[in-house]
Scaffold this motif. Sequence first.
Motif, short mmCIF file in Angstrom:
data_model
loop_
_atom_site.label_atom_id
_atom_site.label_comp_id
_atom_site.label_asym_id
_atom_site.label_seq_id
_atom_site.Cartn_x
_atom_site.Cartn_y
_atom_site.Cartn_z
N ALA A 302 0.82 -1.21 0.00
CA ALA A 302 0.00 0.00 0.00
C ALA A 302 0.86 1.27 0.00
O ALA A 302 0.36 2.36 -0.24
CB ALA A 302 -0.93 -0.02 1.21
N GLY A 303 2.14 1.12 0.25
CA GLY A 303 2.99 2.31 0.36
C GLY A 303 3.71 2.67 -0.94
O GLY A 303 4.49 3.64 -0.98
N LEU A 304 3.48 1.93 -2.01
CA LEU A 304 4.21 2.17 -3.26
C LEU A 304 3.85 3.55 -3.84
O LEU A 304 2.68 3.93 -3.86
CB LEU A 304 3.88 1.07 -4.27
CG LEU A 304 4.84 0.93 -5.44
CD1 LEU A 304 6.20 0.41 -4.98
CD2 LEU A 304 4.25 -0.03 -6.50
N LYS A 305 4.89 4.29 -4.32
CA LYS A 305 4.66 5.65 -4.83
C LYS A 305 5.37 5.84 -6.18
O LYS A 305 6.25 5.07 -6.54
CB LYS A 305 5.23 6.69 -3.85
CG LYS A 305 4.67 6.63 -2.45
CD LYS A 305 5.19 7.77 -1.57
CE LYS A 305 6.70 7.75 -1.35
NZ LYS A 305 7.22 6.58 -0.66
N TRP A 306 5.02 6.93 -6.85
CA TRP A 306 5.68 7.25 -8.13
C TRP A 306 7.20 7.27 -7.97
O TRP A 306 7.94 6.82 -8.82
CB TRP A 306 5.21 8.61 -8.66
CG TRP A 306 3.83 8.56 -9.25
CD1 TRP A 306 2.67 8.99 -8.66
CD2 TRP A 306 3.45 8.04 -10.54
NE1 TRP A 306 1.60 8.77 -9.51
CE2 TRP A 306 2.05 8.19 -10.67
CE3 TRP A 306 4.15 7.46 -11.61
CZ2 TRP A 306 1.35 7.80 -11.81
CZ3 TRP A 306 3.45 7.07 -12.74
CH2 TRP A 306 2.07 7.23 -12.83
N GLU A 307 7.66 7.81 -6.82
CA GLU A 307 9.12 7.94 -6.61
C GLU A 307 9.83 6.58 -6.62
O GLU A 307 11.02 6.50 -6.92
CB GLU A 307 9.43 8.63 -5.27
CG GLU A 307 8.99 10.09 -5.16
CD GLU A 307 7.51 10.23 -4.81
OE1 GLU A 307 7.15 9.96 -3.67
OE2 GLU A 307 6.72 10.60 -5.70
N ASP A 308 9.09 5.52 -6.26
CA ASP A 308 9.72 4.20 -6.21
C ASP A 308 10.14 3.70 -7.60
O ASP A 308 10.97 2.80 -7.71
CB ASP A 308 8.79 3.18 -5.54
CG ASP A 308 8.54 3.53 -4.08
OD1 ASP A 308 9.53 3.86 -3.39
OD2 ASP A 308 7.39 3.50 -3.64
N LEU A 309 9.51 4.28 -8.63
CA LEU A 309 9.87 3.85 -9.99
C LEU A 309 11.34 4.13 -10.27
O LEU A 309 12.02 3.37 -10.97
CB LEU A 309 9.01 4.55 -11.03
CG LEU A 309 7.53 4.17 -11.06
CD1 LEU A 309 6.80 4.97 -12.13
CD2 LEU A 309 7.37 2.67 -11.32
N ALA A 310 11.83 5.25 -9.73
CA ALA A 310 13.24 5.61 -9.98
C ALA A 310 14.15 4.55 -9.37
O ALA A 310 15.18 4.18 -9.96
CB ALA A 310 13.54 6.97 -9.37
N TRP A 311 13.76 4.03 -8.20
CA TRP A 311 14.58 2.98 -7.57
C TRP A 311 14.57 1.72 -8.45
O TRP A 311 15.63 1.13 -8.71
CB TRP A 311 14.03 2.65 -6.17
CG TRP A 311 14.74 1.48 -5.56
CD1 TRP A 311 16.03 1.47 -5.10
CD2 TRP A 311 14.25 0.14 -5.42
NE1 TRP A 311 16.36 0.20 -4.67
CE2 TRP A 311 15.28 -0.63 -4.85
CE3 TRP A 311 13.03 -0.48 -5.71
CZ2 TRP A 311 15.14 -1.99 -4.56
CZ3 TRP A 311 12.88 -1.82 -5.42
CH2 TRP A 311 13.92 -2.57 -4.86
#
Length: 468
Positions: A302-311
């Motif tokens: 539930a915590g996945l965010k757009w910023e995680d795509l960069a990782w």
Amino acid sequence: MKTITATELAEHSSRESCWLAVHGKVYDVTPFLDEHPGGAGLLLKSAGGDATSAYESIHNPELIAETLTEEALLGEIDTSALPSSTLSKEEEAKAQDEPEYPPLSNIINVDDFELVAQKYLSPEGWAYYSSAAEDETSRQDNARLFQILKLRPRILRDVNSISTNVTILGNESSVPFFICPTGFAKYAHPNAELNLAAAAGKEGVHEIIPTSPSMSLEQIAQARSSPSQTQYLQLYVNKDRSKALSLIRRAEKAGMKGLFITVDSPVLGKRERDDRLKALSLGSDAPNTGIAKIGSSTLLNAGLKWEDLAWIRSITKLPLVLKGVQAVEDAVLAYQHGVEAIYLSNHGGRSMDTSQAPVLTLLEIRKYAPELIRNPKLQIYVDGNIRRGTDVIKCLALGATAVGVGRPCLYSMTGGYGEDGVRHLINILRGEIIGNMGLIGATSIQELVPSMVNSQRAEMEIFGGVRL
Ligand SMILES: Cc1cc2nc3c(=O)[nH]c(=O)nc-3n(C[C@H](O)[C@H](O)[C@H](O)COP(=O)(O)O)c2cc1C
């Protein structure tokens, strides 16, 4: 490792001491009873005996080691000393009384497989596969949208030679559809994903393997018919980054050619048919614990965010696809984040009920962000009740590169059809696409153009308040 006798195992068949044998190993699951996402009742059903077939029917081989502590493993058992089946009396009676299924030659369209599946599958399997969220409005709406899109065939074009080839993420596919990722495939057939892999390879079709298949990723990769066969991995990005990283590394090593990151299910949709069945069969032991909950409890983030795509981008060179884009605003954001493709999907209506049909999202993109359509830097895929060649043609003419087929791939393995069933399904759809391309006047996928679809009625349903 210590050897445990069948008699000793049978002595631990209660809530106070619950031992189970799985694949010849004996586990003490007493401390885990209340944590089991499927409820204690399911484990207690096999307590003191061999739970291998019950375990195998839904879980992948690695799950047990990932879930239980090392101390839970008590020893080994001679499996030949165990009764061969843990089926209940009713299940055994049903197995003996199995209906005969029609020969594949009698299966004429995609929906014919569904009729077989409904007879073949266990009540749990049928509820898990066929159901959707809450009132199942989105599942029905996915079908309705295809009905209100009308085709505008062009005439007097030479359609003697038709090609259905497309390139998906740089890989050739013989057809513009692929096999969607689906969990718990073993309800449909014991060889589950091995059938899908073999059939897909022989027919030149791509497939997406779910994050948690019922066989290991490596086994599925080995079932390819040739080393160049294209398989992708669907990714629920694990909350624990080290676990996510390790799965991505396994996918790379197994030769997966892309990651389909599912983003429409940060939490699980409410699957009532599934939940109700479990609640009825297990009573108070398992309130609200359908198969979907069992499978997803450790997967969703539930915590996945757009910023995680960069990782994710920083740790792999595999192409990235966002599966479950449902609004033009997110399609634009996805493009800005540099993913290779967006996949318009509402999870077959299984996540948020009343979410709009993916083909309506495609029309929304056409209206508000036309620059994304047939953009060389972004492919668009669509799924949700693709059951006819005409459904495929409508999506492609409106700008999709390819479409996904979900439930029918599972249904096509049932009735004992296995790999042959999946191949038959693929060829039914292929035949309908070729036939309808002839009727509409297109000899290649590129010749399917928006003016071949009268989308006026559907366009009246497009949301008017988009601000980009
Ligand atoms: C039984 C079942 C299991 C599914 N499991 C997954 C999954 O593990 N990951 C995922 O991204 N989508 C999953 N989906 C959604 C499919 O990938 C796909 O989006 C949907 O089934 C398409 O709709 P259709 O079944 O009407 O063709 C599942 C769908 C079904 C029916």
